[in-house]
Each structure stands twice: as structure tokens, then as C-alpha cells.
Design an enzyme around this catalytic site. Structure first.
Site, short mmCIF file in Angstrom:
data_model
loop_
_atom_site.label_atom_id
_atom_site.label_comp_id
_atom_site.label_asym_id
_atom_site.label_seq_id
_atom_site.Cartn_x
_atom_site.Cartn_y
_atom_site.Cartn_z
N GLU A 72 1.67 -11.42 5.12
CA GLU A 72 1.07 -10.34 6.13
C GLU A 72 1.35 -11.31 7.73
O GLU A 72 1.84 -12.00 8.11
CB GLU A 72 -0.41 -11.81 6.61
N HIS A 88 3.07 -6.62 4.36
CA HIS A 88 2.54 -6.77 4.85
C HIS A 88 1.22 -6.83 6.55
O HIS A 88 2.35 -7.77 7.01
CB HIS A 88 0.48 -7.44 3.74
N HIS A 109 0.38 -1.07 -0.03
CA HIS A 109 -0.28 0.30 0.23
C HIS A 109 0.66 1.53 -0.20
O HIS A 109 2.23 1.03 -0.01
CB HIS A 109 -0.94 0.11 0.86
N GLU A 136 -2.51 -0.21 8.34
CA GLU A 136 -1.13 -0.66 7.71
C GLU A 136 0.48 -0.36 6.94
O GLU A 136 1.30 -0.90 6.74
CB GLU A 136 -2.15 -1.94 6.59
ZN ZN Z 1 -1.56 -5.22 2.79
#
Ligand code: ZN
Length: 317
Positions: free
Chosen positions: A281, A199, A107, A144
Site C-alpha cells: 500500500e 495498491h 483492481h 487507485e
Molecule cells: Zn487496493
């Protein structure tokens, strides 16, 4: 997070690892990580009380469909950034001299200000998906995008100390994006020896732990992951092993059946990669136990060390 919108849209078929438990893979590849894994298995996760089927089946996609904007100024607005984040060579003295690592911070802190840009569809080979997403955020507003940049900076420092040349796909130094296809292209054009996309998830409370996402075999349009499936799995297993060892886990209790590994064919950033690439993640920003870790600088340092350990192990072969 990943599971919002574009690059992560539901529904997805049930997924399971292509081979046995991480213990097997790690045993073959990373003895140090195996030791960590066995310790974890032996003592369990002291503060993990929820392995219920309900928790496992909670849809990670639904929890963060509307990520909160940052509560403070994004890093893209801060003056005096000392580097452009694009490429930095190592000192040449480490074991990774000559190796190129691309870090892909998930992102962008400014994405939420550019909805029309990040919602534009791009071709990921198998289909068209949105350029990028805002990512998720904690209930308290820790985004995030801020998390991924922090871990990425820590990771870059470690890898440079090892002598690697490190390149970022973005460093909060552009208003939005890049799109997922460009993120893949940056790794490809760099001729990266390894790419890791950082992430954190936005799943339901009670869902917790980390998982590494590996590219599935895709051959459609511009996407052809067949040459990188095996090498990416090796990279991913080593990253998972390193992360487990330095952070103590736990592996996800809602994806990957406890292996800490997942395989997906719907992510443009993986589908379009021609070099070994994985996503990690690091935890679930919507879970109270996970977020207490994700918001800790000391924990993020351990996370970066674990990811680095996996990359170094992979690159040394
Ligand atoms: Zn993400």
C-alpha cells in the site's frame, strides 16, 4: 485500496508485526535501506505532524466504501496499447536473467462498470469473498486502479532492464478483474520467483504512509501459505526497505506500529499464493499529504524504483 469490500473486509483483529521493528530486519538484509531508514528516523518526517492515537485508530475500511468511478476514460478503452501486458521477457543481459516476476496491479479501471461480476464470491481457502473491488480514489477522482497501473508499468520497465521476465495479472486490457483467486493463480502458474501486488489505501485523512502486507500462516481449504510465509517476509522486508530508501517514507502511522509491515490472513491474493508474494500500500489516497505524492509522476517513479530495488535484492539472494 484494499480495505474495501471483498478482499479487505472488517473486522480484523489487532495486528502487529511478528517480529521486531523494521530496523532490525532491514539491518540484516538491506544495508542501503537501513541507511535510508536511519536517516528518516534521525530527521523525522518533515511534513508529518500527526501521529495521534485518533489517527492511528481511524478505520481504513470505512473511508472508501464507495469508490468514485474514474472521471475520464479508463485505459481499457484506449486504443493502440502496444502490448498485451501479459508477459515480457527481459533483454537477458541483466542480473535477473531467468527470473520471473509477476506484477499484480490492484483492481481494474473497469471494475466499477461490472458490479455483479466483481461482487461474485470466490473461495479463498479460509472463506468466500468477493471476486475483486473497485479500489479507492482520491477526493479529486484519481483512481487507485489508474495509480496501480502506472506504478506497475514503471516497475516493469526497471525489472526488464534487469533482465527479468515480467508478467502482469491485468493491464487494463480486460473489462474487469481478474478475481483475487485468479490473480493468485497467475503467479502460481507462472512459477513466479516473486509477486508484488500494487495498491494505495483509502483510509481517513491524517492516516498516511506506506505499508507492505505479508501473508500470515494459513492452512485451510485450498489455502496453504506455510511454504511461502518466510520467503514472502523476506521479500516484503526488502521491498519495504527499498521503498523507504527511494521515497523517504514515511512508514504507515496507522498500521504496523511504524514498521511499514503488516501481516494478514484474510486476503485471497495472498492466501492462495504458492510463490513468494506481498502487497504494498504505497500511501493513503484520502490524505492530502500522501495524495500530493501519489499524483506526482516523479514520486511514482521513485516508488517503482524502491519496489524494484527490494525485488532485485530478494532475487539476488
Ligand atoms: Zn487496493
Amino acid at each position: 485500496m484494499s480495505y474495501v469490500g471483498p478482499d479487505f473486509e472488517p473486522p480484523r483483529p489487532p495486528r502487529r508485526p511478528l517480529r521486531g521493528p523494521l530496523t532490525v530486519a532491514v539491518a540484516a538484509l538491506v544495508p542501503g535501506a537501513l541507511a535510508g531508514w536511519l536517516v528518516w528516523q534521525a530527521v523525522g518526517d518533515p511534513d508529518d505532524g500527526d501521529g495521534s492515537a485518533a489517527a492511528r485508530t481511524s478505520a481504513s475500511e470505512s473511508a472508501s466504501a464507495s469508490a468514485s468511478p474514474p472521471s475520464s476514460a479508463s485505459s481499457s478503452e484506449l486504443p493502440g496499447r502496444s502490448d498485451d501486458g501479459k508477459e515480457q521477457g527481459g533483454d537477458g543481459s541483466g542480473s535477473l536473467k531467468g527470473k520471473v516476476v509477476v506484477i499484480d496491479p490492484g483492481h481494474n479501471p473497469g471494475n466499477f462498470r461490472h458490479p455483479s461480476d466483481i461482487n461474485r464470491k470466490v473461495n479463498i481457502g479460509t472463506n468466500w469473498k468477493e471476486c475483486d473491488t473497485t479500489g479507492t480514489a482520491s477526493n479529486a477522482g484519481y483512481t487507485e486502479a489508474e495509480f496501480t497501473l502506472d506504478v506497475s508499468h514503471r516497475l516493469r520497465t526497471i525489472l526488464k532492464e534487469e533482465g527479468a521476465t515480467v508478467k502482469f495479472t491485468q493491464d487494463g486490457d480486460r473489462p474487469w478483474g481478474p478475481c483475487v483467486d485468479e490473480r493468485a493463480e497467475i503467479g502460481n502458474k507462472a512459477g513466479a520467483d516473486a509477486v508484488v501486488s500494487i495498491h494505495a489505501d483509502g483510509s481517513a485523512a491524517g492516516n498516511r504512509g506506506f505499508h507492505v502486507i505479508l501473508p500470515g500462516s494459513v492452512h485451510s481449504g485450498a489455502a496453504d501459505t506455510r511454504p511461502i510465509v518466510a520467503s514472502s517476509r523476506e521479500l516484503g522486508e526488502r521491498v519495504a526497505g527499498g521503498f523507504l530508501r527511494t521515497t523517504g517514507g514515511p512508514p504507515s502511522n496507522y498500521i504496523g506500529d511504524g514498521t511499514g509491515l503488516d501481516v494478514r490472513k484474510d486476503l485471497g491474493g495472498l492466501n492462495l499464493s504458492t510463490v513468494p508474494k506481498v502487497f504494498i500500500e504505497c500511501g493513503n489516497m484520502r490524505d492530502t499529504k500522501d495524495i500530493s505524492r501519489l499524483t506526482s509522476g516523479a514520486w511514482r517513479q521513485k516508488a517503482a524504483e524502491g519496489i524494484s530495488e527490494g525485488i532485485v535484492s530478494f532475487l539476488r539472494g
